[in-house]
Enzyme design. Structure first.
Site, mmCIF file in Angstrom:
data_model
loop_
_atom_site.group_PDB
_atom_site.id
_atom_site.type_symbol
_atom_site.label_atom_id
_atom_site.label_comp_id
_atom_site.label_asym_id
_atom_site.label_seq_id
_atom_site.Cartn_x
_atom_site.Cartn_y
_atom_site.Cartn_z
ATOM 1 N N LYS A 1 0.859 -1.185 0.000
ATOM 2 C CA LYS A 1 0.000 0.000 0.000
ATOM 3 C C LYS A 1 0.889 1.227 0.000
ATOM 4 C CE LYS A 1 -3.585 2.367 2.640
ATOM 5 N NZ LYS A 1 -4.486 2.314 3.796
ATOM 6 N N LYS B 1 -2.296 -1.551 -3.753
ATOM 7 C CA LYS B 1 -3.141 -0.364 -3.686
ATOM 8 C C LYS B 1 -2.302 0.893 -3.769
ATOM 9 C CE LYS B 1 -6.034 1.953 -0.388
ATOM 10 N NZ LYS B 1 -6.462 2.066 0.970
HETATM 11 C C1 PBG Z 1 -7.069 3.169 5.571
HETATM 12 C C2 PBG Z 1 -7.571 3.131 4.182
HETATM 13 C C3 PBG Z 1 -7.458 4.137 3.220
HETATM 14 C C4 PBG Z 1 -8.079 3.653 2.066
HETATM 15 C C5 PBG Z 1 -8.561 2.389 2.364
HETATM 16 N N1 PBG Z 1 -8.208 2.071 3.670
HETATM 17 C C6 PBG Z 1 -6.955 5.509 3.293
HETATM 18 C C7 PBG Z 1 -5.611 5.869 3.700
HETATM 19 O O1 PBG Z 1 -4.692 5.059 3.782
HETATM 20 O O2 PBG Z 1 -5.472 7.063 3.972
HETATM 21 C C8 PBG Z 1 -8.194 4.404 0.770
HETATM 22 C C9 PBG Z 1 -9.216 3.937 -0.172
HETATM 23 C C10 PBG Z 1 -9.511 4.857 -1.295
HETATM 24 O O3 PBG Z 1 -8.851 5.896 -1.525
HETATM 25 O O4 PBG Z 1 -10.471 4.552 -2.018
HETATM 26 N N2 PBG Z 1 -8.037 2.739 6.490
#
Ligand code: PBG
Length: 324
Positions: free
Chosen positions: A195, A248
Site C-alpha cells: 500500500k 493499492k
Molecule cells: C485506511 C484506508 C485508506 C483507504 C482504504 N483504507 C486511506 C488511507 O490510507 O489514507 C483508501 C481507499 C480509497 O482511496 O479509495 N483505512
C-alpha cells in the site's frame, strides 16, 4: 507495394471472433464494493468528490447491501465512521462499535453477502493516524495489540474476512495469531500488502473523515517510487499467513500488480481507489470522456495486469454494464 504475410487483423474482423480470442474477461465475480457507515437513522450523506457514493446509517446501509446483492456482486468491504474519536480509536475495538453493529445488521438481513472489514484505526482516532501514536509517530507494536483486539470484535460480529490496511510490520502474523487463538481459524486475511503513500486517497479521506491531523503516512505507507520493496512486503505477508495479497492503488501501480502476480500463487487483489474513481467521474461529468467505456477499460486493465479481485466504487455500475 509491400504485402504482409502475417496479418493479426484477421482475428479482429468481427465481434464474434474478437469474443473468442479475448484474453481477459471482466466479471461481476471480480468485484468488492466499498461502503461507508455512520451513526444515526435515515442518514444518506452524499460524498461530493465521489458521486453516487454515500455515508450511510446502518438502516440504509442494509438497504444498499440488498441492492448490491441483487446486482450479483459477491462481497462488500466496510469502512466505519464513529461518532466519537479518541487517541487509540476505541470504537474500532468495541463490540458495540459502528462496524460491529453494521456487520450484525447486514448478516441478519442479507446473510448471503460476503462481508469484509477494513482493519485500521485512521477513521477512529482523533489524530487520524493508523494506530497508537507515541512521540509523534505510529507505535508499531502497540498498534499490533490493538489490531488483535479489533479483529476479534469483527470476527465475533460475523465478518467473513478481515483486511488490514495500516501497513504495520507484523500485522498479518499478529492478526492470524489472534484469530486462531480465539477459534476464528476459518476467517481469511486479505492483506493490503503493498500500500503506497498515495495522493489518490484524497476523496476517500473526505468520505471516511480520516485525514491525518499532523504529518502524513509516509512512515508506514510505501514510497511510490519503490517496486522491489513491494515484493519484500508481499513475501513477508505470505510468510505471516496472508490468504489474499492486495496492491493499492491500482492504476498507477499496474506494474506492481503484474510483478506480484508473477511472484505469488495466492489470489491478488487490487484497490481501484477513490482518486482513480473520482478522476473518471469528473471527466465524464464534464462530457470529456465516455464514462462506461473508460471505466470498463480501466477495470479490464487492472485484471489484465494480474488482479483476480478488484475493489472498486464502480462495482455497481460495472455489474449493470456487464449484464447489458
Ligand atoms: C485506511 C484506508 C485508506 C483507504 C482504504 N483504507 C486511506 C488511507 O490510507 O489514507 C483508501 C481507499 C480509497 O482511496 O479509495 N483505512
Amino acid at each position: 507495394m509491400f504485402t504482409p504475410y502475417y496479418r493479426p487483423r484477421r482475428l479482429r474482423r468481427n465481434e464474434n471472433i474478437r469474443r473468442m480470442v479475448r484474453e481477459t474477461q471482466l466479471s461481476v465475480n471480480d468485484f468488492i464494493y466499498p461502503l461507508f457507515v455512520v451513526e444515526g437513522k435515515q442518514v444518506k450523506n452524499p460524498i461530493p468528490s465521489m458521486p453516487g457514493n454515500f455515508q450511510l446509517s446502518i438502516d440504509l446501509l442494509v438497504e444498499e447491501v440488498k441492492e448490491v446483492h441483487q446486482l450479483g456482486i459477491p462481497a462488500i468491504i466496510l469502512f466505519g465512521i464513529p461518532e466519537h474519536k479518541d487517541e487509540v480509536g476505541s470504537d474500532s475495538m468495541s463490540d458495540e462499535g459502528i462496524i460491529q453493529r453494521a456487520i450484525r445488521a447486514i448478516k441478519e438481513a442479507v446473510p448471503e453477502m460476503y462481508v469484509i472489514t477494513d482493519v485500521c484505526f485512521c477513521e477512529y482516532t482523533s489524530h487520524g493516524h493508523c494506530g497508537v501514536v507515541t512521540d509523534g509517530d505510529v507505535d508499531n507494536d502497540a498498534t499490533l495489540e490493538n489490531l488483535q483486539r479489533q479483529v476479534i470484535t469483527h470476527a465475533k460480529a460475523g465478518a467473513d474476512m478481515v483486511a488490514p490496511s495500516g501497513m504495520m510490520d507484523g500485522m498479518v502474523g499478529a492478526i492470524r495469531e489472534a484469530l486462531d487463538d480465539n477459534g476464528f481459524e476459518k476467517i481469511p486475511i486479505m492483506s493490503y500488502a503493498a500500500k503506497y503513500a498515495s495522493a489518490f486517497y484524497g476523496p476517500f479521506r473526505d468520505a471516511a473523515e480520516s485525514a491525518p491531523q499532523f504529518g502524513d503516512r509516509r512512515t508506514y505507507q510505501m514510497d511510490p517510487a519503490n517496486a522491489r520493496e513491494a515484493l519484500y512486503e508481499v513475501d513477508l505477508d505470505v510468510e505471516e499467513g496472508a490468504d489474499i495479497i492486495m496492491v493499492k492503488p491500482a492504476l498507477p501501480y499496474l506494474d506492481i500488480i503484474r510483478r506480484v502476480r508473477d511472484r505469488v500463487d495466492l489470489p491478488v487483489a487490487a484497490y481501484n481507489v477513490s482518486g482513480e474513481f473520482s478522476m473518471v467521474k469528473a471527466a465524464a461529468q464534464l462530457g470529456w470522456i465516455d464514462e462506461k467505456r473508460v471505466a470498463l477499460e480501466m477495470l479490464t486493465s487492472i485484471k489484465r495486469a494480474g488482479a483476480d479481485i478488484i475493489l472498486t466504487y464502480y462495482a455497481k455500475d460495472a455489474a449493470r454494464w456487464l449484464a447489458e
